[in-house]
Design a protein around this motif. Sequence first.
Motif, short mmCIF file in Angstrom:
data_model
loop_
_atom_site.label_atom_id
_atom_site.label_comp_id
_atom_site.label_asym_id
_atom_site.label_seq_id
_atom_site.Cartn_x
_atom_site.Cartn_y
_atom_site.Cartn_z
N LEU A 115 0.85 -1.18 0.00
CA LEU A 115 0.00 0.00 0.00
C LEU A 115 0.89 1.24 0.00
CD1 LEU A 115 -2.73 -1.04 2.61
CD2 LEU A 115 -2.86 -1.12 0.11
N THR A 116 0.75 2.06 -1.03
CA THR A 116 1.63 3.21 -1.21
C THR A 116 0.90 4.29 -1.99
OG1 THR A 116 3.68 3.98 -2.27
CG2 THR A 116 2.59 2.08 -3.26
N LEU A 117 1.37 5.52 -1.86
CA LEU A 117 0.87 6.62 -2.68
C LEU A 117 1.69 6.79 -3.94
CD1 LEU A 117 0.09 9.26 0.10
CD2 LEU A 117 -1.55 7.84 -1.14
N PHE A 118 2.79 6.04 -4.04
CA PHE A 118 3.69 6.18 -5.17
C PHE A 118 4.03 4.81 -5.77
CE2 PHE A 118 4.26 9.72 -2.30
CZ PHE A 118 4.18 10.82 -3.16
N PRO A 119 3.05 4.16 -6.38
CA PRO A 119 3.28 2.81 -6.92
C PRO A 119 4.36 2.76 -7.99
CG PRO A 119 1.15 3.70 -7.64
CD PRO A 119 1.66 4.61 -6.57
N GLU A 120 4.59 3.86 -8.69
CA GLU A 120 5.59 3.87 -9.76
C GLU A 120 7.00 3.66 -9.22
OE1 GLU A 120 4.96 8.12 -8.38
OE2 GLU A 120 3.68 6.40 -8.86
N MET A 121 7.21 3.92 -7.93
CA MET A 121 8.54 3.73 -7.35
C MET A 121 8.98 2.27 -7.37
SD MET A 121 8.53 6.31 -4.05
CE MET A 121 10.21 5.84 -3.59
N PHE A 122 8.03 1.36 -7.44
CA PHE A 122 8.35 -0.06 -7.32
C PHE A 122 8.61 -0.74 -8.67
CE2 PHE A 122 6.31 1.00 -3.40
CZ PHE A 122 6.93 0.19 -2.45
N GLU A 123 8.30 -0.05 -9.76
CA GLU A 123 8.38 -0.69 -11.07
C GLU A 123 9.77 -1.20 -11.40
OE1 GLU A 123 6.85 2.15 -13.84
OE2 GLU A 123 4.81 2.10 -13.00
N GLY A 124 10.77 -0.36 -11.25
CA GLY A 124 12.13 -0.77 -11.60
C GLY A 124 12.68 -1.85 -10.70
N VAL A 125 12.40 -1.74 -9.40
CA VAL A 125 12.95 -2.70 -8.43
C VAL A 125 12.33 -4.08 -8.59
CG1 VAL A 125 13.16 -3.25 -5.97
CG2 VAL A 125 13.55 -0.90 -6.77
N LEU A 126 11.00 -4.15 -8.64
CA LEU A 126 10.33 -5.44 -8.73
C LEU A 126 10.40 -6.03 -10.14
CD1 LEU A 126 7.14 -4.83 -6.56
CD2 LEU A 126 9.40 -5.64 -5.86
N GLY A 127 10.74 -5.20 -11.12
CA GLY A 127 10.82 -5.67 -12.49
C GLY A 127 12.23 -5.97 -12.94
N SER A 128 13.14 -6.16 -12.01
CA SER A 128 14.55 -6.40 -12.35
C SER A 128 15.13 -7.55 -11.54
CB SER A 128 15.39 -5.15 -12.09
OG SER A 128 14.88 -4.03 -12.77
N SER A 129 16.14 -8.16 -12.10
CA SER A 129 17.01 -9.10 -11.38
C SER A 129 16.22 -10.23 -10.71
CB SER A 129 17.86 -8.33 -10.37
OG SER A 129 18.85 -9.13 -9.78
N ILE A 130 16.64 -10.58 -9.50
CA ILE A 130 16.08 -11.72 -8.78
C ILE A 130 14.60 -11.53 -8.48
CG2 ILE A 130 16.20 -13.06 -6.64
CD1 ILE A 130 18.47 -13.64 -8.56
N LEU A 131 14.19 -10.32 -8.16
CA LEU A 131 12.78 -10.08 -7.83
C LEU A 131 11.89 -10.32 -9.04
CD1 LEU A 131 13.00 -6.95 -5.52
CD2 LEU A 131 12.97 -9.37 -4.90
N LYS A 132 12.35 -9.95 -10.22
CA LYS A 132 11.61 -10.23 -11.45
C LYS A 132 11.58 -11.73 -11.72
CE LYS A 132 11.65 -9.36 -16.43
NZ LYS A 132 12.38 -8.70 -17.55
N LYS A 133 12.72 -12.38 -11.56
CA LYS A 133 12.82 -13.82 -11.80
C LYS A 133 11.88 -14.59 -10.88
CE LYS A 133 16.12 -17.63 -11.27
NZ LYS A 133 17.50 -17.99 -10.83
N ALA A 134 11.80 -14.17 -9.62
CA ALA A 134 10.93 -14.85 -8.67
C ALA A 134 9.47 -14.78 -9.09
CB ALA A 134 11.10 -14.24 -7.28
#
Length: 247
Positions: A7-26
Amino acid sequence: MMNIDVLTLFPEMFEGVLGSSILKKAAEQKAVHYNIVNFREFADNKHKTVDDYPYGGGAGMVLKPQPIFDAVDHLKEQANSKKPRVILLCPQGKPHHQKLAEELAGEQHLIFICGHYEGYDERIRQNLITDEISIGDYVLTGGELGAMVIIDSVVRLLPEVLGNEESHRQDSFSTGFLEHPHYTRPADFRGMKVPDVLISGNHRLIDEWRAKESLKRTYGRRPDLLQKIELTDTQKKWLLEFENEQK
């Protein structure tokens, strides 16, 4: 599969982090599902405000309880989850550490609440959350970065995410000690050589060297960790060697 709601007011902040590397692979392996929600959508007023002035006066704005309670209720119903871990990112929370990451990795449903104001209405703390967690003794502009740190530390521990199950078991803090030094090719780089034992092929000696270097690094950098560990006789002997070297 683990479900992680944020839950956040800035969902766009998570796009790069969750869409990269190990987190994306998971996520691609279906080890985890991420759901980033703008909790402003749950505000029950026409202006979609989620904060208000604090009772009693004071600087800053306080996050209202209604949008957060309604959002969490919705996420529980959506996931058919009765007892998720509801995590409030807050500098007043307990410090995050590896053992807590391992504990959270065993859950099926995590909900992270990222505030972005002066504080939270106390009823959120008292009646909704299960955990208050801090990533350090400092204050950030919001809980988003803290949530990303904790998510990364948890998701990498999920089965088969790292590929090699031994990878995270040898991490710093997983064993109680800091991790030993690592080397790779070439064996001689600009006159700086890899320790002979690592290219000896003797795995017993290599394991012993790694254990000793792990203890030495912990002693030198985080001696406070040793107070929580019951050392073997061999480790006590090594520790005495390190102490004598410093005299």
